[in-house]
Design a protein around this motif. Structure first.
Motif, PDB file in Angstrom:
ATOM      1  N   ASN A  41      -9.291  10.695   8.328  1.00 41.72           N
ATOM      2  CA  ASN A  41      -9.275   9.367   8.946  1.00 41.72           C
ATOM      3  C   ASN A  41     -10.360   8.471   8.365  1.00 41.72           C
ATOM      4  OD1 ASN A  41      -7.184  10.189  10.623  1.00 41.72           O
ATOM      5  ND2 ASN A  41      -8.555  10.842  12.256  1.00 41.72           N
ATOM      6  N   ALA A  42     -11.492   9.092   7.968  1.00 43.71           N
ATOM      7  CA  ALA A  42     -12.601   8.309   7.431  1.00 43.71           C
ATOM      8  C   ALA A  42     -12.203   7.565   6.159  1.00 43.71           C
ATOM      9  CB  ALA A  42     -13.793   9.222   7.151  1.00 43.71           C
ATOM     10  N   GLN A  43     -11.263   8.152   5.390  1.00 44.16           N
ATOM     11  CA  GLN A  43     -10.834   7.517   4.145  1.00 44.16           C
ATOM     12  C   GLN A  43      -9.923   6.319   4.388  1.00 44.16           C
ATOM     13  OE1 GLN A  43     -12.361   8.554   1.587  1.00 44.16           O
ATOM     14  NE2 GLN A  43     -13.152  10.455   2.435  1.00 44.16           N
ATOM     15  N   LEU A  44      -9.434   6.148   5.621  1.00 43.67           N
ATOM     16  CA  LEU A  44      -8.494   5.065   5.922  1.00 43.67           C
ATOM     17  C   LEU A  44      -9.150   3.896   6.649  1.00 43.67           C
ATOM     18  CD1 LEU A  44      -5.460   7.210   7.147  1.00 43.67           C
ATOM     19  CD2 LEU A  44      -5.841   6.282   4.861  1.00 43.67           C
ATOM     20  N   LYS A  45     -10.458   3.960   6.870  1.00 44.52           N
ATOM     21  CA  LYS A  45     -11.135   2.925   7.647  1.00 44.52           C
ATOM     22  C   LYS A  45     -11.067   1.557   6.974  1.00 44.52           C
ATOM     23  CE  LYS A  45     -14.384   5.834  10.207  1.00 44.52           C
ATOM     24  NZ  LYS A  45     -15.803   6.170  10.443  1.00 44.52           N
ATOM     25  N   ARG A  46     -10.973   1.555   5.646  1.00 46.10           N
ATOM     26  CA  ARG A  46     -10.973   0.279   4.928  1.00 46.10           C
ATOM     27  C   ARG A  46      -9.619  -0.427   4.977  1.00 46.10           C
ATOM     28  NH1 ARG A  46     -14.403   1.777  -0.604  1.00 46.10           N
ATOM     29  NH2 ARG A  46     -16.317   2.476   0.453  1.00 46.10           N
ATOM     30  N   ILE A  47      -8.596   0.255   5.454  1.00 42.55           N
ATOM     31  CA  ILE A  47      -7.260  -0.364   5.514  1.00 42.55           C
ATOM     32  C   ILE A  47      -6.686  -0.219   6.915  1.00 42.55           C
ATOM     33  CG2 ILE A  47      -6.630  -0.200   3.087  1.00 42.55           C
ATOM     34  CD1 ILE A  47      -5.320   2.472   3.698  1.00 42.55           C
ATOM     35  N   PRO A  48      -7.359  -0.743   7.937  1.00 46.86           N
ATOM     36  CA  PRO A  48      -6.910  -0.539   9.328  1.00 46.86           C
ATOM     37  C   PRO A  48      -5.509  -1.063   9.596  1.00 46.86           C
ATOM     38  CG  PRO A  48      -8.547  -2.303   9.189  1.00 46.86           C
ATOM     39  CD  PRO A  48      -8.525  -1.628   7.851  1.00 46.86           C
ATOM     40  N   ALA A  49      -5.084  -2.108   8.879  1.00 46.50           N
ATOM     41  CA  ALA A  49      -3.769  -2.689   9.137  1.00 46.50           C
ATOM     42  C   ALA A  49      -2.635  -1.767   8.708  1.00 46.50           C
ATOM     43  CB  ALA A  49      -3.650  -4.024   8.408  1.00 46.50           C
ATOM     44  N   HIS A  50      -2.919  -0.805   7.829  1.00 42.56           N
ATOM     45  CA  HIS A  50      -1.867   0.061   7.299  1.00 42.56           C
ATOM     46  C   HIS A  50      -2.067   1.537   7.664  1.00 42.56           C
ATOM     47  CE1 HIS A  50      -0.382  -3.292   4.859  1.00 42.56           C
ATOM     48  NE2 HIS A  50      -1.636  -3.546   4.555  1.00 42.56           N
ATOM     49  N   GLY A  55       2.219  15.216  11.704  1.00 41.41           N
ATOM     50  CA  GLY A  55       1.207  14.816  12.676  1.00 41.41           C
ATOM     51  C   GLY A  55      -0.153  14.478  12.125  1.00 41.41           C
ATOM     52  N   TYR A  56      -0.336  14.469  10.812  1.00 45.19           N
ATOM     53  CA  TYR A  56      -1.642  14.116  10.239  1.00 45.19           C
ATOM     54  C   TYR A  56      -1.447  13.000   9.204  1.00 45.19           C
ATOM     55  CZ  TYR A  56      -0.016  17.538   6.741  1.00 45.19           C
ATOM     56  OH  TYR A  56       0.729  18.243   5.827  1.00 45.19           O
ATOM     57  N   ASN A  57      -2.561  12.388   8.788  1.00 41.06           N
ATOM     58  CA  ASN A  57      -2.514  11.329   7.791  1.00 41.06           C
ATOM     59  C   ASN A  57      -2.418  11.940   6.397  1.00 41.06           C
ATOM     60  OD1 ASN A  57      -2.739   9.153   9.609  1.00 41.06           O
ATOM     61  ND2 ASN A  57      -4.951   9.453   9.736  1.00 41.06           N
ATOM     62  N   GLY A 117     -11.969   8.599  -1.841  1.00 42.06           N
ATOM     63  CA  GLY A 117     -11.498   7.313  -1.356  1.00 42.06           C
ATOM     64  C   GLY A 117      -9.996   7.177  -1.520  1.00 42.06           C
ATOM     65  N   ILE A 118      -9.353   6.497  -0.585  1.00 48.89           N
ATOM     66  CA  ILE A 118      -7.893   6.407  -0.595  1.00 48.89           C
ATOM     67  C   ILE A 118      -7.382   5.746  -1.868  1.00 48.89           C
ATOM     68  CG2 ILE A 118      -7.717   4.172   0.573  1.00 48.89           C
ATOM     69  CD1 ILE A 118      -5.562   7.303   1.251  1.00 48.89           C
ATOM     70  N   ASN A 119      -8.162   4.845  -2.459  1.00 50.42           N
ATOM     71  CA  ASN A 119      -7.745   4.195  -3.705  1.00 50.42           C
ATOM     72  C   ASN A 119      -7.762   5.149  -4.891  1.00 50.42           C
ATOM     73  OD1 ASN A 119      -7.385   1.719  -2.405  1.00 50.42           O
ATOM     74  ND2 ASN A 119      -9.493   1.079  -2.771  1.00 50.42           N
ATOM     75  N   HIS A 120      -8.558   6.206  -4.782  1.00 52.57           N
ATOM     76  CA  HIS A 120      -8.657   7.180  -5.864  1.00 52.57           C
ATOM     77  C   HIS A 120      -7.830   8.439  -5.581  1.00 52.57           C
ATOM     78  CE1 HIS A 120     -12.530   4.884  -6.406  1.00 52.57           C
ATOM     79  NE2 HIS A 120     -12.004   4.808  -7.605  1.00 52.57           N
ATOM     80  N   ALA A 121      -7.110   8.445  -4.459  1.00 48.28           N
ATOM     81  CA  ALA A 121      -6.312   9.624  -4.113  1.00 48.28           C
ATOM     82  C   ALA A 121      -5.220   9.925  -5.143  1.00 48.28           C
ATOM     83  CB  ALA A 121      -5.717   9.462  -2.715  1.00 48.28           C
ATOM     84  N   PRO A 122      -4.420   8.923  -5.567  1.00 45.40           N
ATOM     85  CA  PRO A 122      -3.350   9.229  -6.521  1.00 45.40           C
ATOM     86  C   PRO A 122      -3.842   9.867  -7.816  1.00 45.40           C
ATOM     87  CG  PRO A 122      -2.980   7.079  -5.533  1.00 45.40           C
ATOM     88  CD  PRO A 122      -4.349   7.520  -5.109  1.00 45.40           C
ATOM     89  N   GLN A 123      -4.902   9.310  -8.417  1.00 41.45           N
ATOM     90  CA  GLN A 123      -5.382   9.857  -9.687  1.00 41.45           C
ATOM     91  C   GLN A 123      -5.969  11.249  -9.508  1.00 41.45           C
ATOM     92  OE1 GLN A 123      -8.389   6.877 -10.691  1.00 41.45           O
ATOM     93  NE2 GLN A 123     -10.009   8.381 -10.399  1.00 41.45           N
ATOM     94  N   THR A 124      -6.578  11.520  -8.345  1.00 42.23           N
ATOM     95  CA  THR A 124      -7.121  12.854  -8.091  1.00 42.23           C
ATOM     96  C   THR A 124      -5.995  13.873  -7.987  1.00 42.23           C
ATOM     97  OG1 THR A 124      -8.966  11.845  -6.869  1.00 42.23           O
ATOM     98  CG2 THR A 124      -8.605  14.209  -6.563  1.00 42.23           C
ATOM     99  N   ILE A 125      -4.915  13.511  -7.310  1.00 40.41           N
ATOM    100  CA  ILE A 125      -3.771  14.408  -7.155  1.00 40.41           C
ATOM    101  C   ILE A 125      -3.106  14.669  -8.510  1.00 40.41           C
ATOM    102  CG2 ILE A 125      -1.500  14.662  -6.083  1.00 40.41           C
ATOM    103  CD1 ILE A 125      -2.592  12.832  -3.797  1.00 40.41           C
ATOM    104  N   VAL A 126      -2.902  13.603  -9.285  1.00 44.31           N
ATOM    105  CA  VAL A 126      -2.281  13.754 -10.604  1.00 44.31           C
ATOM    106  C   VAL A 126      -3.167  14.591 -11.516  1.00 44.31           C
ATOM    107  CG1 VAL A 126      -1.467  12.527 -12.655  1.00 44.31           C
ATOM    108  CG2 VAL A 126      -0.978  11.610 -10.383  1.00 44.31           C
ATOM    109  N   ALA A 127      -4.487  14.396 -11.442  1.00 42.20           N
ATOM    110  CA  ALA A 127      -5.415  15.183 -12.249  1.00 42.20           C
ATOM    111  C   ALA A 127      -5.275  16.674 -11.947  1.00 42.20           C
ATOM    112  CB  ALA A 127      -6.850  14.725 -11.994  1.00 42.20           C
TER     113      ALA A 127
END
Length: 459
Positions: free
Chosen positions: A247-256, A265-267, A389-399
């Motif tokens: 949840n801490a990684q989503l604090k910067r995008i509260p609207a989404h 049941g989890y993010n 960080g949520i913005n870096h999640a895709p590249q971390t997963i692909v890596a």
């Protein structure tokens, strides 16, 4: 004699004089002892004790007692403070010793001296436990990334930086935990992690994650699946997997934030992969939040657009009951049935015998990608609970997918796989723009089912 002893002797003297004043006919101690104790008192206290009244003696005795207790408490606090200081020094020394074990000099000694004194099996086991892969594969990663890391003018050696990031990906450490271990600031650990994972996801992706278009690889892949399923021309298996984020990684995008709540049941963010028979990924897509359905993610992927537009040409077709069957991928009922994507007739085995037989074999092929995802999360445990960080999640997963392929190609030992939750998605609906692909896929699936049933029944 220290202060507490003097106070104690004074208090004892006062008690003796008080007793004699109240009852002069008896003595608690002999005259020698009384005299000896009294000699330790001051002149003022002697004059006070010579008074015939018991009140001053009582007052002075209580004062002495309180003084003794106060002095004892001060000594106890001094002792406790000294112990605390010693404990703090020990903790600092332990932390320094721990960080020194992960210093550049310690790492350099390991890679140039100690590592070569070990026999190969021990050496590889040690590196796998630390970094998720063997020493030769590690050096391959370093050699391929070194030019880009050097160009970034990072102050740390390339192999040291790569090792630190691999350690984080392998064990799932947070930036804060790794920072204390390597004596770096957390923001610097995050910066290095982002740089290394971005290089893996961009510079190494085209080399290690490729669609099997070449005829040699295509034949190898389809034959591998046919040995497993008895179905011809399968070239890959597709599936999605939810990568949990805090949840801490989503604090910067509260609207989404609600968009990231998945069906379990989890993010999460949604990973889509296609694997071959060796559990090597040949397509990876991370474009959706956890609340997205698998079929919606698939339709938004570059792979779907290339398949639907016939941009990918697989030069290998087989004839099955008069139908030209080109290479296709297999998936579960969460994906739409299309000419290039075969799915089961029924999600619960309610079809005819020939259809149920087809479904069983198709799902054996689909299990390859399930196993591949389990190995991916078993090797790179950061994907079990992503802490970037949520913005870096895709590249971390692909890596991590790139590193997984490196391990599979090098035939690294497979770890204990991560167990994925049971699939519980709803069947995908066919869009109007997909109707022609659906009808063609439906006839192909029936032909494959009938052919399979006939072949296996005649054995």
């Amino acid at each position: 004699m220290d202060e507490s002893h003097e106070t104690f002797m004074l208090m004892l003297s006062n008690l003796l004089h008080l007793h004699n004043s109240l009852d002069p006919t008896t003595s608690l101690l002999s005259s020698t002892t009384t005299s000896s104790a009294a000699s330790g008192s001051s002149t003022s206290s002697a004059s006070l004790l010579s008074s015939s009244s018991a009140a001053p003696l009582i007052f002075f005795t209580l004062s002495s007692l309180l003084s003794f207790l106060s002095t004892s408490k001060k000594n106890l606090l001094k002792s406790s403070s000294s112990n605390n200081n010693n404990n703090k020094k020990d903790a600092v020394a332990a932390a320094a010793a721990d960080s020194s074990a992960y210093s550049v000099s310690a790492f350099r000694a390991l890679t140039t001296e100690h590592i070569w004194s070990l026999e190969a099996p021990l050496r590889e086991a040690h590196w796998r436990s630390q970094y998720g892969l063997s020493y030769p594969v590690f050096t391959t990663v370093v050699e391929k990334l070194k030019p880009y890391i050097t160009a970034s003018q990072l102050s740390l050696p390339s192999d040291y930086a790569v090792a630190m990031v691999l350690s984080r990906l392998c064990h799932g450490y947070s930036a804060k935990t790794l920072a204390s271990r390597y004596s770096l600031e957390p923001y610097l650990v995050s910066k290095i992690t982002n740089m290394i994972t971005r290089l893996l996801a961009t510079k190494l992706y085209p080399e290690f994650i490729k669609i099997p278009i070449s005829r040699r690889r295509l034949i190898e892949t389809t034959q591998g699946f046919e040995e497993l399923t008895s179905l011809p021309n399968i070239c890959g298996a597709i599936d999605g997997s939810h990568i949990k984020v805090s949840n801490a990684q989503l604090k910067r995008i509260p609207a989404h934030q609600n968009e990231y709540r998945c069906k379990y049941g989890y993010n999460s963010v949604l990973l889509q992969v296609v694997a071959d028979h060796r559990k090597i990924f040949w397509d990876v897509c991370v474009k959706a939040s956890g609340g997205t359905e698998d079929f919606a993610h698939f339709r938004d992927s570059l792979l779907y657009n290339r398949l639907i537009s016939s941009d990918i040409v697989w030069d290998k077709a087989v004839n099955v009951r008069g139908h030209p069957v080109r290479p296709y991928i297999v998936g579960d009922w969460c994906y739409p049935l299309l000419s290039f994507l075969m799915t089961p007739f029924s999600p619960n085995g309610a079809g005819a015998p020939a259809q149920n037989l087809f479904d069983g074999m198709l799902m054996k092929g689909r299990n390859v990608v399930v196993e591949a995802i389990g190995l991916l999360k078993g090797r790179w445990r950061i994907l079990q609970d992503l802490n970037v960080g949520i913005n870096h999640a895709p590249q971390t997963i692909v890596a991590c997918c790139v590193l997984h392929n490196l391990c599979q190609i090098a035939r690294e030992p497979e770890p204990e796989p991560w167990k994925e939750p049971d699939e519980n998605g709803s069947p995908a609906r066919v869009l109007e723009t997909e109707k022609q692909f659906y009808y063609f896929g439906e006839s192909l699936r029936q032909a494959l089912s009938d052919d399979l049933h006939q072949r296996l029944s005649s054995r």
